[in-house]
Design a protein around this motif. Structure first.
Motif, PDB file in Angstrom:
ATOM      1  N   ASN A   1       0.825  -1.212   0.000  1.00 55.22           N
ATOM      2  CA  ASN A   1       0.000   0.000   0.000  1.00 55.22           C
ATOM      3  C   ASN A   1       0.859   1.261   0.000  1.00 55.22           C
ATOM      4  O   ASN A   1       0.544   2.245  -0.676  1.00 55.22           O
ATOM      5  CB  ASN A   1      -0.932   0.005   1.210  1.00 55.22           C
ATOM      6  N   TYR A   2       1.951   1.239   0.773  1.00 54.83           N
ATOM      7  CA  TYR A   2       2.838   2.404   0.797  1.00 54.83           C
ATOM      8  C   TYR A   2       3.460   2.645  -0.578  1.00 54.83           C
ATOM      9  O   TYR A   2       3.495   3.779  -1.069  1.00 54.83           O
ATOM     10  CB  TYR A   2       3.943   2.204   1.834  1.00 54.83           C
ATOM     11  N   LEU A   3       3.946   1.581  -1.206  1.00 51.44           N
ATOM     12  CA  LEU A   3       4.581   1.730  -2.515  1.00 51.44           C
ATOM     13  C   LEU A   3       3.572   2.200  -3.564  1.00 51.44           C
ATOM     14  O   LEU A   3       3.902   2.981  -4.455  1.00 51.44           O
ATOM     15  CB  LEU A   3       5.232   0.409  -2.927  1.00 51.44           C
ATOM     16  N   LYS A   4       2.317   1.736  -3.454  1.00 46.36           N
ATOM     17  CA  LYS A   4       1.289   2.208  -4.373  1.00 46.36           C
ATOM     18  C   LYS A   4       1.052   3.700  -4.200  1.00 46.36           C
ATOM     19  O   LYS A   4       0.826   4.428  -5.180  1.00 46.36           O
ATOM     20  CB  LYS A   4      -0.012   1.432  -4.150  1.00 46.36           C
ATOM     21  N   SER A   5       1.107   4.180  -2.945  1.00 44.64           N
ATOM     22  CA  SER A   5       0.926   5.611  -2.702  1.00 44.64           C
ATOM     23  C   SER A   5       2.055   6.446  -3.289  1.00 44.64           C
ATOM     24  O   SER A   5       1.904   7.645  -3.506  1.00 44.64           O
ATOM     25  CB  SER A   5       0.816   5.878  -1.196  1.00 44.64           C
ATOM     26  N   CYS A   6       3.192   5.786  -3.551  1.00 44.63           N
ATOM     27  CA  CYS A   6       4.342   6.465  -4.157  1.00 44.63           C
ATOM     28  C   CYS A   6       4.413   6.234  -5.662  1.00 44.63           C
ATOM     29  O   CYS A   6       5.428   6.546  -6.295  1.00 44.63           O
ATOM     30  CB  CYS A   6       5.636   5.981  -3.505  1.00 44.63           C
TER      31      CYS A   6
END
Length: 403
Positions: A236-241
């Motif tokens: 989820n964090y990488l998707k937000s980036c």
């Protein structure tokens, strides 16, 4: 060859202890941690024995490029095998040879032979090897230099500055050749090691195409060293980036990093329920110098992560199995278990006030058993002291002398 090799007594003792026991000795660990030098040191220590016949193959050298299969390995060994002497068969980076397991199984049956092999991939001990030899091997996990070895290799006194260099540059033995004086040269060496691991042990081995994501993921792990992370949260964090990748892809790539010994996962242990928890591991790097190079920046901002990583590596070197301790209200950095032994360890950078002291010591006070408890920190002028039954240890003292 022998003059440039420093004996790492810990590994020399382990190797010699398993000779003659019909066990295949397997040196595992990340590239460039010194497995080849442990082999070279073995040769130096045994070559003067008139009864010893040493057969050495190093797959990282071009002179052995023609040995690609088990049959070619057998041919090379057979041409040098001495029936009237004790044969030490040493093969470095053996995973580069197809079908090597069959050769190893065959020569293990010889009465006058000991086999020592090295590999830079953790999966080499699983699957077919275990089936073929039925567990007749002894793994010796080779780590980067301990702090004591770091002082020995670089001819340094035990000072705060030496500890600072160890925390910044890590323990790869090859830094002995580059020296520690030129930070740019140290950084270039570490970058070269990292790139080799990524290329040979991950990208080429697993035919990786999304190299940008691979690099972003390892940087994320460097930034979050010692933090609890779930695969879904990472995804989820990488998707937000802007990195749209599934949790499954994150999990697969993490396995690749672990297989290459770049990182290790530490699972949580429920101190109340007395069981291993299945999610939210912590990650630590196999070498803090590589971790720091990947993370970039200065160490002042993340020194606690580095210290925690170094303590973890030293606990593993001491032979402990290590878990993160999970309490109902908080956690303990490390639950360390050995044969008939358990210890609890909390790691801090500097304990400068009562609130920090309460946070670090309070978690240990909440554990209701009588096993030894420690706080390890770099608090200036700290001496070994007892605080409500909890030992406060200076990091340098711990790295030099253990508990």
């Amino acid at each position: 060859m022998g003059k440039s090799v420093i004996t790492r007594e810990y590994y020399a003792h382990k190797l010699d202890a398993w000779l003659g026991k019909r066990q295949i000795i397997v040196l595992t660990g990340q590239r460039r941690v010194g497995k080849s030098f442990v082999l070279r040191d073995f040769i130096n220590r045994h070559i003067a024995d008139d009864k010893a016949n040493i057969i050495y193959v190093n797959k990282e050298k071009k002179e052995f490029d023609n040995i690609k299969t088990s049959s070619e390995l057998n041919e090379y060994i057979d041409s040098r095998f001495a029936a009237d002497r004790h044969n030490y068969i040493l093969v470095d980076e053996i995973q580069e040879i197809d079908g090597w397991e069959k050769s190893v199984r065959s020569y293990r049956l010889e009465d006058n032979a000991d086999i020592i092999i090295t590999g830079s991939n953790s999966t080499m001990l699983s699957g077919e090897l275990g089936t073929l030899i039925g567990g007749r091997y002894q793994e010796v996990f080779v780590q980067p230099l301990t702090y004591n070895e770091f002082l020995q290799f670089h001819k340094l006194a035990d000072t705060e500055d030496s500890l600072r260099q160890y925390l910044c540059y890590g323990g790869l033995p090859g830094l002995r050749q580059t020296g520690l004086e030129d930070e740019d040269m140290v950084s270039e060496y570490l970058a070269g090691v990292f790139n080799t691991i990524m290329l040979k042990d991950i990208i080429e081995r697993h035919s990786i195409r999304n190299i940008t994501f691979l690099n972003n993921l390892i940087r994320f792990f460097a930034d979050t060293t010692g933090k609890l992370n779930s695969i879904n949260n990472i995804s989820n964090y990488l998707k937000s980036c802007g990195q749209d990748v599934s949790a499954k892809t994150v999990s697969v790539y993490l396995d690749y990093f672990r297989e290459a010994y770049l990182v290790a996962s530490v699972r949580r242990y429920d101190l109340h329920g007395k069981k291993i928890l299945e999610s939210n591991d912590k990650l630590y790097f196999g070498d803090v110098g590589l971790r720091n190079m990947i993370a970039g920046g200065e160490r002042e901002s993340d020194m606690e992560k580095v210290i925690e990583n170094v303590v973890y590596l030293h606990l593993i070197h001491m032979g402990y199995k290590v878990h993160v301790g999970q309490l109902r209200a908080g956690e303990v950095d490390f639950v360390c278990t050995g044969t008939g032994d358990r210890r609890y360890v909390q790691v801090a950078y500097i304990i400068a006030d009562d609130s920090t002291r309460q946070r670090e010591f309070g978690s240990l006070e909440n554990i209701n058993d009588n096993y030894p408890k420690y706080v390890i920190s770099m608090t200036p002028l700290v001496k070994r002291s007892d605080y409500n039954g909890i030992i406060h240890l200076d990091l340098r003292e711990f790295l030099r002398n253990g508990f």
